[in-house]
Design an enzyme around this catalytic site. Structure first.
Site, short mmCIF file in Angstrom:
data_model
loop_
_atom_site.label_atom_id
_atom_site.label_comp_id
_atom_site.label_asym_id
_atom_site.label_seq_id
_atom_site.Cartn_x
_atom_site.Cartn_y
_atom_site.Cartn_z
N SER A 6 0.84 -1.21 0.00
CA SER A 6 0.00 0.00 0.00
C SER A 6 0.87 1.25 0.00
O SER A 6 1.64 1.49 0.93
CB SER A 6 -0.91 0.02 1.22
OG SER A 6 -1.47 1.31 1.36
N HIS A 31 -1.21 -1.36 -4.28
CA HIS A 31 -2.47 -0.96 -3.66
C HIS A 31 -2.51 0.57 -3.50
O HIS A 31 -1.61 1.16 -2.90
CB HIS A 31 -2.56 -1.65 -2.29
CG HIS A 31 -3.88 -1.51 -1.60
ND1 HIS A 31 -4.98 -2.29 -1.89
CD2 HIS A 31 -4.28 -0.68 -0.60
CE1 HIS A 31 -5.99 -1.97 -1.09
NE2 HIS A 31 -5.60 -0.98 -0.31
N ASP A 33 -4.79 3.72 -2.11
CA ASP A 33 -5.90 4.05 -1.20
C ASP A 33 -6.42 5.46 -1.47
O ASP A 33 -5.72 6.44 -1.23
CB ASP A 33 -5.41 3.98 0.25
CG ASP A 33 -5.16 2.56 0.70
OD1 ASP A 33 -6.12 1.76 0.69
OD2 ASP A 33 -4.01 2.23 1.05
N MET A 35 -9.12 8.26 -0.36
CA MET A 35 -10.01 8.62 0.76
C MET A 35 -10.59 10.01 0.51
O MET A 35 -9.89 10.89 0.01
CB MET A 35 -9.21 8.66 2.06
CG MET A 35 -8.50 7.37 2.40
SD MET A 35 -7.62 7.55 3.95
CE MET A 35 -6.70 6.02 3.97
N HIS A 64 -8.33 1.00 -4.05
CA HIS A 64 -9.26 0.85 -2.93
C HIS A 64 -9.91 2.21 -2.68
O HIS A 64 -9.27 3.13 -2.18
CB HIS A 64 -8.47 0.36 -1.70
CG HIS A 64 -9.26 0.23 -0.46
ND1 HIS A 64 -8.67 0.08 0.79
CD2 HIS A 64 -10.61 0.19 -0.23
CE1 HIS A 64 -9.61 -0.02 1.72
NE2 HIS A 64 -10.79 0.05 1.12
N MET A 66 -12.14 4.47 -0.71
CA MET A 66 -12.83 4.72 0.57
C MET A 66 -13.57 6.04 0.43
O MET A 66 -13.23 7.05 1.06
CB MET A 66 -11.80 4.75 1.71
CG MET A 66 -11.29 3.35 2.05
SD MET A 66 -9.76 3.40 2.99
CE MET A 66 -8.61 3.50 1.64
N MET A 135 -11.51 -5.67 5.43
CA MET A 135 -10.72 -4.72 6.22
C MET A 135 -10.44 -5.34 7.58
O MET A 135 -11.38 -5.78 8.27
CB MET A 135 -11.48 -3.41 6.42
CG MET A 135 -11.64 -2.54 5.18
SD MET A 135 -10.11 -2.17 4.30
CE MET A 135 -9.12 -1.37 5.55
N GLY A 140 -9.14 4.20 6.93
CA GLY A 140 -8.87 5.63 7.05
C GLY A 140 -7.42 5.96 7.38
O GLY A 140 -6.95 7.05 7.08
N GLY A 142 -3.21 4.29 8.03
CA GLY A 142 -2.24 3.21 8.06
C GLY A 142 -1.74 3.02 9.48
O GLY A 142 -2.02 3.82 10.37
N ASP A 173 -6.68 -6.27 4.32
CA ASP A 173 -6.06 -4.94 4.36
C ASP A 173 -6.11 -4.37 5.77
O ASP A 173 -7.19 -4.16 6.32
CB ASP A 173 -6.83 -4.03 3.38
CG ASP A 173 -6.22 -2.65 3.23
OD1 ASP A 173 -5.13 -2.40 3.79
OD2 ASP A 173 -6.85 -1.82 2.54
N GLY A 174 -4.93 -4.11 6.33
CA GLY A 174 -4.82 -3.42 7.62
C GLY A 174 -4.10 -4.25 8.67
O GLY A 174 -4.52 -5.37 8.98
N GLY A 175 -3.00 -3.72 9.17
CA GLY A 175 -2.27 -4.39 10.25
C GLY A 175 -1.64 -5.71 9.84
O GLY A 175 -1.38 -6.56 10.69
N GLY A 195 1.06 -1.91 4.26
CA GLY A 195 1.59 -0.55 4.14
C GLY A 195 2.81 -0.37 5.01
O GLY A 195 3.95 -0.53 4.56
N SER A 196 2.58 -0.08 6.29
CA SER A 196 3.72 0.21 7.18
C SER A 196 4.70 -0.95 7.29
O SER A 196 5.90 -0.72 7.38
CB SER A 196 3.26 0.65 8.57
OG SER A 196 1.92 0.42 8.78
#
Ligand code: DX5
Ligand code: ZN
Length: 214
Positions: A6, A31, A33, A35, A64, A66, A135, A140, A142, A173-175, A195-196
Site C-alpha cells: 500500500s 495498492h 488508497d 479517501m 481501494h 474509501m 478490512m 482511514g 495506516g 487490508d490493515g495491520g 503498508g507500514s
C-alpha cells in the site's frame, strides 16, 4: 500469496523510488488508497496521482476507494490505469449495478467490507465478484492494530465462496505484518495488502518476498 504493497505508507516526496522498489520486488500488485474525508475521516490522494503511478509500473493497480458514491468514478478509475476497483459495500446502495458497471469498464470488480460488516451480506452477489477485500482495521489510516476477528471472517468467507462455487479471491487490508500474515495465510487469504510493514521495514523487498512465500 499475492502481495499488494500500500502506497499510503510510501514516501510521497520520493514516490518514484518507492515504486521502483516495488517493481523490482516479488509484489504482484500495487495498492492505491483513495479517501474522501466523508466515507472515512481522512483524505489521501486521488486520480491524477494514480495516473502518474500507472506510468511508472507494469504491475496491476489495486485501487481501494474509501469514498461515497464510488459508482460515479468508474470511468475515471479505469482511465487512470486501474486493473482492480474495490468499492465498499457500505458505500453502495445498488451494489449489483456498480459491480456490473466495473466489469463492463474492463476492470476486476472487488467489494470491500468494514470490520463490522458481516460476510453473509455478500451471499447474493458473491458469484459476480472477482475479489472480496476484508478490512482488518477500521479504514482511514495506516499503521493500526490488526482486528483478530478477521481470521473468523476469512474462514466464513472461504466457506461462502466454496458453497456458492464463486471464483472470488480473498484480500486482507490493515495491520498485516510478520505476526498476522501467517495466520491469514493459514485461514485462507489469497492476497495481502501491507503498508507500514513494507515501507518501515529496513529491507522491504525481502519482506515482500517473505509475504509472497506464505
Ligand atoms: C487503511 C488502508 C490501508 C492501509 C494499510 O484504511 O486501506 O490500505 O494503507 O496500512 P497498514 O498496512 O499500515 O495497516
Ligand atoms: Zn487499502
Amino acid at each position: 500469496m499475492i502481495v499488494s504493497p500500500s502506497l499510503l505508507a510510501a514516501d510521497f516526496c520520493h514516490l518514484s523510488q518507492d515504486i521502483e522498489m516495488i517493481n523490482e520486488s516479488d509484489a504482484s500488485w500495487i495498492h492505491c488508497d483513495v479517501m474522501d474525508g466523508v466515507f472515512v475521516p481522512n483524505i489521501s490522494f486521488g486520480f491524477p496521482v494514480i495516473q502518474a503511478i500507472s506510468k511508472l509500473t507494469a504491475k496491476p493497480l489495486d485501487v481501494h476507494l474509501m469514498i461515497v458514491n464510488p459508482q460515479n468514478y468508474i470511468g475515471q478509475v479505469r482511465d487512470c490505469g486501474a486493473s482492480i476497483m474495490n468499492v465498499h459495500q457500505e458505500a453502495c446502495t445498488h451494489l449489483d449495478r456498480t459491480i456490473q458497471a466495473i466489469k463492463q469498464a474492463g476492470m476486476k470488480a472487488a467489494v470491500t467490507l468494514n470490520p463490522a460488516t458481516p460476510v453473509l451480506l455478500l451471499e447474493d452477489i458473491i458469484t459476480e465478484l472477482d475479489m472480496v477485500l476484508l478490512m482488518s482495521v477500521n479504514p482511514g489510516f495506516g499503521g493500526q492494530k490488526f482486528i483478530p476477528n478477521t481470521i473468523n471472517k476469512v474462514q466464513k468467507l472461504k466457506q461462502l465462496i466454496k458453497e456458492s462455487q464463486s471464483n472470488a479471491i480473498i484480500e486482507i487490508d490493515g495491520g498485516v505484518n510478520a505476526d498476522t500474515a501467517p495466520l491469514l495465510a493459514k485461514a485462507g487469504a489469497d492476497a495481502l495488502v501491507a503498508g507500514s510493514a513494507v515501507f518501515k521495514n529496513p529491507n522491504p523487498k525481502e519482506f515482500i518476498s517473505y509475504l509472497n512465500s506464505l
